[in-house]
Design an enzyme around this catalytic site. Structure first.
Site, PDB file in Angstrom:
ATOM      1  N   LYS A 132      13.566 -10.234  34.741  1.00 10.99           N
ATOM      2  CA  LYS A 132      13.509  -8.995  33.968  1.00 10.99           C
ATOM      3  C   LYS A 132      12.064  -8.506  34.013  1.00 10.99           C
ATOM      4  CE  LYS A 132      12.309  -7.829  29.980  1.00 10.99           C
ATOM      5  NZ  LYS A 132      11.634  -6.534  30.324  1.00 10.99           N
TER       6      LYS A 132
ATOM      7  N   GLU B  24       2.721 -17.559  29.142  1.00 10.53           N
ATOM      8  CA  GLU B  24       1.380 -17.141  29.552  1.00 10.53           C
ATOM      9  C   GLU B  24       1.063 -15.903  28.731  1.00 10.53           C
ATOM     10  OE1 GLU B  24      -1.650 -15.587  30.489  1.00 10.53           O
ATOM     11  OE2 GLU B  24      -0.593 -14.663  32.174  1.00 10.53           O
TER      12      GLU B  24
ATOM     13  N   CYS C 163      -5.283 -10.334  30.883  1.00 10.55           N
ATOM     14  CA  CYS C 163      -5.365 -11.299  29.789  1.00 10.55           C
ATOM     15  C   CYS C 163      -6.570 -12.215  29.929  1.00 10.55           C
ATOM     16  CB  CYS C 163      -4.075 -12.111  29.705  1.00 10.55           C
ATOM     17  SG  CYS C 163      -3.600 -12.865  31.270  1.00 10.55           S
TER      18      CYS C 163
ATOM     19  N   GLU D 175      -7.127  -8.840  20.921  1.00 10.44           N
ATOM     20  CA  GLU D 175      -7.072  -8.510  22.349  1.00 10.44           C
ATOM     21  C   GLU D 175      -6.848  -7.005  22.465  1.00 10.44           C
ATOM     22  OE1 GLU D 175      -5.063 -10.293  26.364  1.00 10.44           O
ATOM     23  OE2 GLU D 175      -3.724  -9.938  24.665  1.00 10.44           O
TER      24      GLU D 175
END
Length: 480
Positions: free
Chosen positions: A174, A249, A282, A382
């Site tokens: 997906k 992750e 990231c 973040e």
């Protein structure tokens, strides 16, 4: 307008069970560029059933044959690189040159590295000389739901799909609904490679729909997810009901420790790394920690580098950064920049609003804050945009403490001319990866983090291991 409403299930392109159109937006223009369909429960069930039916035969296919299919995928992938580059540039805003070199190139890199790692992988091995009748068999986990992000799409698709394939798993991919076109091309690549029916399936959808359906599905044995820490927590809770394996992750807030004895290019290198892919990585070094003796000079240099970075449409060639992926991300970044100003950080480059001359598109100014402390929101959250926070430190111990004072633990960076100090920091920093003095990790090195940056590893032999169970067998007769 590109129309791509079909899914790839059981070796065929099929219509969705129920029409549910989703418009893909070009972030450089804010205009629709494609229409896909979002899947429903019936589509997810069909893909899982296909993968479940294909699993026994694929699991027992000799590793050499599975590796041969990966080699064929690589061969076809190389013929579709320009199609992939154009799709990624259009749908998520990577400048076309960067899309060709880095975005698509990441896929070539990972497929090649997995083929190399799989050839040497001990799928079936003796326990040891002390136990001649004991065998260790590395066996595929089973059916895997793979949920990939929009920011480095081919990087993440290949890290999951190729590792799963050579491990003997079957799968349902997906991709992000924000950047689905490249994944559909990848499905065409897999189809052209002649993979057995049901081994690889693709269903488009969003996280609340197909993503949640895969996570909760009783016939899915594992979820491999890349995305936000918030989504990772929700996936872990949902997957717990069926006790499936979960590999995550997630986000990061990397610290880049620059000591007074670092090389002259350390600050520039750190700024450019932070801003690469418009800050949508990231593992970006978004906190620049600078030793006090070099701090003032570093702030001036970082601001100068940021002001030199050009921003422009993804369709244009050149070494510039493009837009962020969508309006939601744009507004989030603008709010965080404003919050940084309000909390007292010193703005030395960039700021709120679009860059000059860009009145449409989700473009963000390359932004640098100085005099940040680790309690400020911009140092904790973040941001996922081209925003750098610079923090001073006085001692090595203080630098380590600041770097580790974060819920994240993905990648940290060290810049120093002292090899012994570099090695000390590599051990002291709490992150899954540490990159020192501008040297990137080598082929086959594992990617992954600690703490709220997730668990599990991708890449090399560790990436293959993530999709394997370990079976211990006693009473084995050698050579029988």
């Amino acid at each position: 307008m590109i129309g791509k409403r079909q899914f790839y299930i059981n070796g065929a392109w099929v219509k969705p069970s129920t029409a549910n159109d989703h418009v893909v937006i070009n972030p450089s223009t804010e205009e629709p560029c494609a229409i896909i369909s979002l899947g429903g429960q019936a589509d997810t069930d069909a893909a899982v059933a296909a993968a479940r039916a294909a699993f026994p035969a694929w699991m027992t296919t000799p590793p050499a044959e599975r590796i041969a299919f990966a080699e064929k995928i690589l061969e076809v992938y190389k013929t579709r690189t320009e199609d992939l580059a154009q799709a990624i540039s259009l749908e998520m805003g990577a400048p076309i040159d960067m899309s060709r070199e880095q975005q698509v190139g990441a896929g070539t890199w990972h497929i090649s590295n997995f083929i190399r790692a799989a050839r040497d992988f001990p799928f079936d091995e003796p326990l040891g000389d002390h136990a001649p009748n004991d065998r260790i068999i590395h066996e595929a986990v089973g059916v895997v739901g793979m949920i990939t992000p929009w920011n480095w799409p081919m990087n993440q698709v290949t890290l999951k799909v190729i590792a799963g394939l050579v491990a003997g798993c079957t799968m349902i991919l997906k991709p992000s609904e924000e950047s689905p076109l490249n994944a559909l091309i990848f499905a065409e690549i897999v189809d052209a490679a002649g993979l057995p029916k049901g081994v690889f399936n693709l269903v488009n959808g969003d996280g609340a729909g197909v993503g949640s359906q895969l996570t909760a599905h009783p016939d899915v044995d594992m979820i491999s997810f890349t995305g936000s820490s918030r989504a990772g927590r929700l996936i872990s809770k949902s997957a717990a009901d069926t006790l499936k394996r979960v590999s995550l992750e997630l986000g990061g807030k990397g610290a880049n420790l620059i000591f007074a004895d670092a090389d002259e290019k350390a600050v520039k290198r750190g700024v450019l790394h932070c801003m690469n892919n418009t800050g949508q990585s990231c593992n970006a070094p978004t906190r620049m920690l600078v030793e006090r003796g070099r701090y003032d000079r570093a702030v001036e240099e970082a601001a100068e580098v940021a002001r030199s970075i050009k921003v422009g449409p993804s369709s244009e060639s050149g070494r510039h950064i493009g837009p962020v992926v969508n309006e939601t991300q744009f507004n989030k970044i603008q709010d965080l920049i404003r919050q940084g100003i309000d909390e007292g950080a010193r703005l030395v480059a960039g700021g709120t609003g679009r860059p000059d001359g860009l009145n449409r598109g989700f473009f963000v100014k390359p932004t640098v804050f100085a005099d940040v402390n680790n309690d400020m929101t911009i140092a904790r959250e973040e941001i996922f945009g081209p925003v750098l926070s610079i923090i001073p430190f006085d001692t090595e111990e203080e630098g380590i403490a600041i770097a580790n004072d974060t819920p994240y633990g993905l990648t940290n960076y060290v810049q120093t001319g002292d090899p012994a100090r570099a090695n000390r920091l590599a051990r002291a920093l709490r992150s899954g990866m540490v990159e020192m003095n501008g040297k990137s990790r080598s082929a086959g090195s594992p990617f992954g983090g600690m703490k709220q940056s997730g668990h599990g590893r991708e890449g090399g032999k560790w990436g293959i291991e993530d999709f394997l169970e370990v079976k211990a067998v006693s009473g084995w007769t050698p050579d029988a």
